[in-house]
Scaffold this motif. Structure first.
Motif, PDB file in Angstrom:
ATOM      1  N   MET A   1       0.847  -1.190   0.000  1.00 27.18           N
ATOM      2  CA  MET A   1       0.000   0.000   0.000  1.00 27.18           C
ATOM      3  C   MET A   1       0.885   1.244   0.000  1.00 27.18           C
ATOM      4  N   LYS A   2       0.505   2.204  -0.830  1.00 25.68           N
ATOM      5  CA  LYS A   2       1.277   3.440  -0.907  1.00 25.68           C
ATOM      6  C   LYS A   2       0.313   4.622  -0.888  1.00 25.68           C
ATOM      7  N   ILE A   3       0.526   5.538   0.043  1.00 26.50           N
ATOM      8  CA  ILE A   3      -0.303   6.737   0.184  1.00 26.50           C
ATOM      9  C   ILE A   3       0.576   7.955  -0.054  1.00 26.50           C
ATOM     10  N   ALA A   4       0.142   8.830  -0.950  1.00 26.21           N
ATOM     11  CA  ALA A   4       0.859  10.082  -1.202  1.00 26.21           C
ATOM     12  C   ALA A   4       0.121  11.235  -0.536  1.00 26.21           C
ATOM     13  N   LEU A   5       0.894  12.210  -0.113  1.00 28.38           N
ATOM     14  CA  LEU A   5       0.335  13.424   0.479  1.00 28.38           C
ATOM     15  C   LEU A   5       1.010  14.617  -0.166  1.00 28.38           C
ATOM     16  N   MET A   6       0.261  15.695  -0.373  1.00 24.96           N
ATOM     17  CA  MET A   6       0.812  16.896  -0.982  1.00 24.96           C
ATOM     18  C   MET A   6       0.418  18.137  -0.196  1.00 24.96           C
ATOM     19  N   LEU A  66      -4.135   9.834  -3.033  1.00 23.87           N
ATOM     20  CA  LEU A  66      -3.444  11.114  -2.837  1.00 23.87           C
ATOM     21  C   LEU A  66      -4.256  11.974  -1.882  1.00 23.87           C
ATOM     22  N   ILE A  67      -3.638  12.360  -0.773  1.00 17.89           N
ATOM     23  CA  ILE A  67      -4.269  13.266   0.191  1.00 17.89           C
ATOM     24  C   ILE A  67      -3.787  14.681  -0.095  1.00 17.89           C
ATOM     25  N   VAL A  68      -4.718  15.593  -0.335  1.00 17.20           N
ATOM     26  CA  VAL A  68      -4.390  17.009  -0.498  1.00 17.20           C
ATOM     27  C   VAL A  68      -4.386  17.602   0.909  1.00 17.20           C
ATOM     28  N   ALA A  69      -3.228  17.540   1.560  1.00 16.99           N
ATOM     29  CA  ALA A  69      -3.115  17.926   2.973  1.00 16.99           C
ATOM     30  C   ALA A  69      -2.854  19.419   3.094  1.00 16.99           C
ATOM     31  N   CYS A  70      -3.714  20.200   2.469  1.00 14.45           N
ATOM     32  CA  CYS A  70      -3.562  21.654   2.436  1.00 14.45           C
ATOM     33  C   CYS A  70      -4.942  22.263   2.242  1.00 14.45           C
ATOM     34  N   ASN A  71      -5.350  23.112   3.159  1.00 11.33           N
ATOM     35  CA  ASN A  71      -6.658  23.743   3.043  1.00 11.33           C
ATOM     36  C   ASN A  71      -6.748  24.639   1.815  1.00 11.33           C
ATOM     37  N   LEU A  89      -6.646   7.535  -9.668  1.00 12.98           N
ATOM     38  CA  LEU A  89      -6.021   7.853  -8.384  1.00 12.98           C
ATOM     39  C   LEU A  89      -7.030   8.613  -7.515  1.00 12.98           C
ATOM     40  N   PRO A  90      -7.542   8.005  -6.449  1.00 10.96           N
ATOM     41  CA  PRO A  90      -8.452   8.710  -5.553  1.00 10.96           C
ATOM     42  C   PRO A  90      -7.772   9.920  -4.913  1.00 10.96           C
ATOM     43  N   VAL A  91      -8.462  11.069  -4.923  1.00 11.89           N
ATOM     44  CA  VAL A  91      -7.933  12.311  -4.374  1.00 11.89           C
ATOM     45  C   VAL A  91      -8.805  12.730  -3.195  1.00 11.89           C
ATOM     46  N   ILE A  92      -8.190  12.901  -2.038  1.00 12.42           N
ATOM     47  CA  ILE A  92      -8.916  13.233  -0.805  1.00 12.42           C
ATOM     48  C   ILE A  92      -8.525  14.637  -0.373  1.00 12.42           C
ATOM     49  N   GLY A  93      -9.498  15.535  -0.301  1.00 16.35           N
ATOM     50  CA  GLY A  93      -9.238  16.913   0.092  1.00 16.35           C
ATOM     51  C   GLY A  93      -9.330  17.109   1.597  1.00 16.35           C
ATOM     52  N   THR A  94      -8.940  18.309   2.029  1.00 18.28           N
ATOM     53  CA  THR A  94      -8.973  18.672   3.446  1.00 18.28           C
ATOM     54  C   THR A  94      -9.949  19.820   3.651  1.00 18.28           C
ATOM     55  N   VAL A  95     -10.904  19.617   4.558  1.00 16.27           N
ATOM     56  CA  VAL A  95     -11.905  20.630   4.867  1.00 16.27           C
ATOM     57  C   VAL A  95     -11.828  20.932   6.356  1.00 16.27           C
ATOM     58  N   ALA A 210      -8.196   8.558   7.630  1.00 16.93           N
ATOM     59  CA  ALA A 210      -9.199   7.494   7.634  1.00 16.93           C
ATOM     60  C   ALA A 210      -9.955   7.443   6.310  1.00 16.93           C
ATOM     61  N   GLN A 211     -10.255   8.613   5.741  1.00 12.01           N
ATOM     62  CA  GLN A 211     -10.967   8.651   4.465  1.00 12.01           C
ATOM     63  C   GLN A 211     -10.117   8.071   3.339  1.00 12.01           C
ATOM     64  N   ALA A 212      -8.817   8.322   3.369  1.00  9.27           N
ATOM     65  CA  ALA A 212      -7.940   7.756   2.348  1.00  9.27           C
ATOM     66  C   ALA A 212      -7.992   6.232   2.378  1.00  9.27           C
ATOM     67  N   LEU A 213      -7.959   5.660   3.571  1.00  8.48           N
ATOM     68  CA  LEU A 213      -8.052   4.204   3.678  1.00  8.48           C
ATOM     69  C   LEU A 213      -9.394   3.706   3.168  1.00  8.48           C
ATOM     70  N   ARG A 214     -10.469   4.405   3.519  1.00  7.35           N
ATOM     71  CA  ARG A 214     -11.791   3.982   3.039  1.00  7.35           C
ATOM     72  C   ARG A 214     -11.864   4.008   1.518  1.00  7.35           C
ATOM     73  N   ARG A 215     -11.272   5.056   0.912  1.00 11.10           N
ATOM     74  CA  ARG A 215     -11.357   5.184  -0.536  1.00 11.10           C
ATOM     75  C   ARG A 215     -10.671   4.027  -1.269  1.00 11.10           C
TER      76      ARG A 215
END
Length: 261
Positions: A1-6, A66-71, A89-95, A210-215
Motif C-alpha cells: 500500500m502506498k499513500i501520497a500526500l501533498m 493522494l491526500i491534499v493535505a492543504c486547506n 487515483l483517488p484524491v482526498i481533500g482537506t476541509v 481514515a478517508q484515504a483508507l476507506r477510498r
C-alpha cells in the motif's frame, strides 16, 4: 500500500503521521514545493497550477491514493486535481472541521490564514455547518510561515496574537490550516482559560487519513509491522525530510519509523 500526500510545505506532516499510525506498513510519498510558499496570497489560477505540479510529482510514484493535505489547495485546486487524476487515483481533500466543532453549540473559533479568514469559502462552511454555534473567525498572520521554518519565537508571537483575538468563553477551536496541527498543544495552552470550559481542538489529519483508507478499501491496522519507506519530494525532485520537520513530533515519528529515500 502506498499513500501520497501533498502540500505547499510541511503542513502535510500531521496527516502523514496519522496515516502512519493507522497503517505503519504503508509506504508514504510526501510531495511539496516550499520554494513557492506561501500559496494563500496567490491567485486561484496560480494555486491550481502549483498544486497540479506537486500532485503530478506524487502521482508519478503510482500511489494508491493522494491526500491534499492543504486547506488552500483543497479550496482552489481540488476540482482540477480530481478532473486530471481520478478515477485512476483517488484524491482526498482537506476541509476545516467546522461541523463537528459546532455540533455542541456555544462559542467556536476558527484559526486560519489571513487569506482564508473571511473568505467566501469559509463563510459558506460556517453557514452550512455552523448551526447554533457562535463562530468567530481568527486570522493567524505569520503562523504557517513560522511553523514551516521551525521559528520558535515566531510561532510564540503568532499563537499569542491569535489567542488574544479568540473569545474568552470559546469552547472549541478549529485548526483551519494543516500546519497548525503541528503545535496543537501550544495552541491549547495559549487559549484555555483557567476559569473556562475545557477546550476542544478540531483538526483534519485523522479524518483525511481514515478517508484515504476507506477510498482504497483498506482497514486500519495500527499493529502492522512497519515495512515500507518514506519518499520525500520537493518541486518534484527527491529530497531529505526538511530539518524543520524534525522539530515536531509528527516529523520525528516519520523519520524514526523507516529509512528515508
Amino acid at each position: 500500500m502506498k499513500i501520497a500526500l501533498m502540500d505547499s510545505g510541511i503542513g502535510l506532516l500531521a496527516a502523514a503521521a496519522a496515516v502512519r499510525r493507522l497503517r505503519p506498513d504503508a509506504e508514504l510519498v510526501l510531495s511539496s514545493d516550499p520554494g513557492s510558499m506561501p500559496w494563500g496570497p496567490r491567485t486561484p489560477e496560480d494555486i491550481t497550477a502549483l498544486a497540479l505540479d506537486v500532485a503530478r510529482a506524487a502521482a508519478a510514484h503510482r500511489p494508491d491514493a493522494l491526500i491534499v493535505a492543504c486547506n488552500t489547495a483543497s479550496v482552489h485546486a481540488l476540482p482540477a486535481l480530481r478532473a486530471e487524476l481520478e478515477p485512476a487515483l483517488p484524491v482526498i481533500g482537506t476541509v476545516p472541521a467546522i461541523k463537528p466543532a459546532a455540533a455542541g453549540g456555544g462559542s467556536v473559533a476558527i484559526w486560519a490564514t489571513p487569506a482564508t479568514t473571511g473568505s467566501p469559502y469559509q463563510r459558506g462552511l460556517i453557514g452550512d455547518f455552523g448551526g447554533t454555534a457562535e463562530v468567530t473567525e481568527v486570522p493567524c498572520p505569520g503562523l504557517a510561515d513560522a511553523l514551516e521554518h521551525g521559528d520558535e519565537a515566531g510561532i510564540d508571537r503568532a499563537v499569542a496574537a491569535a489567542a488574544a483575538l479568540t473569545p474568552r468563553d470559546v469552547r472549541a477551536v478549529v485548526l483551519g490550516c494543516t500546519h497548525y496541527e503541528l503545535v496543537a498543544a501550544r495552541i491549547r495552552d495559549a487559549v484555555q482559560r483557567p476559569d473556562g470550559p475545557p477546550l476542544a481542538l478540531h483538526g483534519s489529519a485523522g479524518a483525511v487519513a481514515a478517508q484515504a483508507l476507506r477510498r482504497i478499501g483498506a482497514d486500519p491496522a495500527p499493529g502492522a509491522e512497519p515495512s515500507a519507506g518514506l519518499t520525500v519530494l520537493q518541486a518534484g525532485r527527491p529530497a531529505a525530510l526538511p530539518g524543520a520537520a524534525l522539530t515536531y513530533a509528527e516529523g520525528r515519528l516519520l523519520a524514526a519509523a523507516v529509512p528515508t529515500r
